[in-house]
Design an enzyme around this catalytic site. Structure first.
Site, PDB file in Angstrom:
ATOM      1  N   HIS A  73       1.217   2.791  -3.423  1.00  0.00           N
ATOM      2  CA  HIS A  73       2.269   2.316  -2.515  1.00  0.00           C
ATOM      3  C   HIS A  73       2.184   0.797  -2.334  1.00  0.00           C
ATOM      4  CE1 HIS A  73       4.848   2.854   1.251  1.00  0.00           C
ATOM      5  NE2 HIS A  73       4.401   1.615   1.365  1.00  0.00           N
ATOM      6  N   GLU A  74       0.970   0.293  -2.080  1.00  0.00           N
ATOM      7  CA  GLU A  74       0.828  -1.150  -1.828  1.00  0.00           C
ATOM      8  C   GLU A  74       1.080  -1.955  -3.097  1.00  0.00           C
ATOM      9  OE1 GLU A  74       0.939  -2.012   1.141  1.00  0.00           O
ATOM     10  OE2 GLU A  74       0.471  -0.031   1.933  1.00  0.00           O
TER      11      GLU A  74
ATOM     12  N   HIS B 173       4.718  -2.595  -3.770  1.00  0.00           N
ATOM     13  CA  HIS B 173       5.323  -3.712  -3.028  1.00  0.00           C
ATOM     14  C   HIS B 173       5.255  -5.017  -3.820  1.00  0.00           C
ATOM     15  CE1 HIS B 173       6.493  -2.115   0.858  1.00  0.00           C
ATOM     16  NE2 HIS B 173       5.319  -1.523   1.026  1.00  0.00           N
TER      17      HIS B 173
ATOM     18  N   CYS C 103       6.623   3.611   5.600  1.00  0.00           N
ATOM     19  CA  CYS C 103       6.357   2.216   5.233  1.00  0.00           C
ATOM     20  C   CYS C 103       6.722   1.333   6.406  1.00  0.00           C
ATOM     21  CB  CYS C 103       7.199   1.846   4.013  1.00  0.00           C
ATOM     22  SG  CYS C 103       7.019   0.125   3.494  1.00  0.00           S
TER      23      CYS C 103
HETATM   24 ZN    ZN Z   1       5.012  -0.077   2.453  1.00  0.00          ZN
END
Ligand code: ZN
Length: 191
Positions: free
Chosen positions: A144-145, A148, A102
């Site tokens: 993953h995004e 966030h 990341c």
């Molecule tokens: Zn990330």
């Protein structure tokens, strides 16, 4: 072109839930500029994706793109995709273990479990609606995004902390086995 500073783990903004944006707000020069900045920053850092909170803006916007990515050369290509207000849902319970890194967690990688098949609904930068199925490593990148936007980092999902490595130690000791396994996975499920 504006490359923004990327916040690193420890910055409290990375732990906030980002808010939805309206279509009217999305159309403003400020948010369109933010999207351009996210793309520029993602490109400059050679990331596969970046989410607005990573540059300190707590709105539910992320960009994703994979084209011969130097950080993740085994990832199938993803054309530049802007996701606004994404909603992600697993389509079944199939999971795959993916070694992730990341931009907000410098020089660290680790293994996380991700859903293999997901439904993703989002707006593009013009507010157009999308409803797509994403699979494999691409599904992992979307998860993953989207994490966030809820203040979640891949570190939170590392189930075995012994899988954590620096990037050079990953290259030295773990890359070959991971790439062999994940390449067979990509050939099986596609992206
Ligand atoms: Zn990330």
């Amino acid at each position: 072109m504006a490359v923004r500073e990327i916040l690193h783990v420890g910055n409290p903004l990375l732990r906030e839930r980002s808010r939805e944006v309206s279509r009217a707000e999305l159309a403003t020069p400020a948010l369109q500029q933010l999207i351009d900045d996210l793309v520029d920053t993602m490109h400059a850092a050679a990331g596969a994706g970046i989410a607005a909170p990573q540059v300190g803006e707590l709105v539910r916007i992320a960009t994703i793109e994979v084209t011969n990515n130097a950080r993740y050369p085994y990832k199938p290509p993803i054309p530049l995709t802007v996701v606004v207000n994404p909603i992600i849902e697993p389509l079944d319970d199939e999971l795959v273990e993916i070694n992730e890194g990341c931009l907000s967690v410098p020089n660290m990688r680790g293994n996380v479990m991700r859903f293999v098949n997901v439904r993703v609904r989002y707006w593009d930068r013009e507010g157009g609606e999308h409803d797509e199925t994403r699979r494999g490593l691409t599904a992992g990148t979307f998860q993953h995004e989207c994490d966030h936007l809820d203040g979640v980092l891949f570190l939170d999902r590392v189930h075995d902390t012994r899988s954590l490595t620096t990037w050079d130690q990953f290259e030295r000791f773990h890359r070959a086995a991971f790439v062999e396994r994940i390449t067979a996975f990509v050939e099986r499920v596609g992206s």
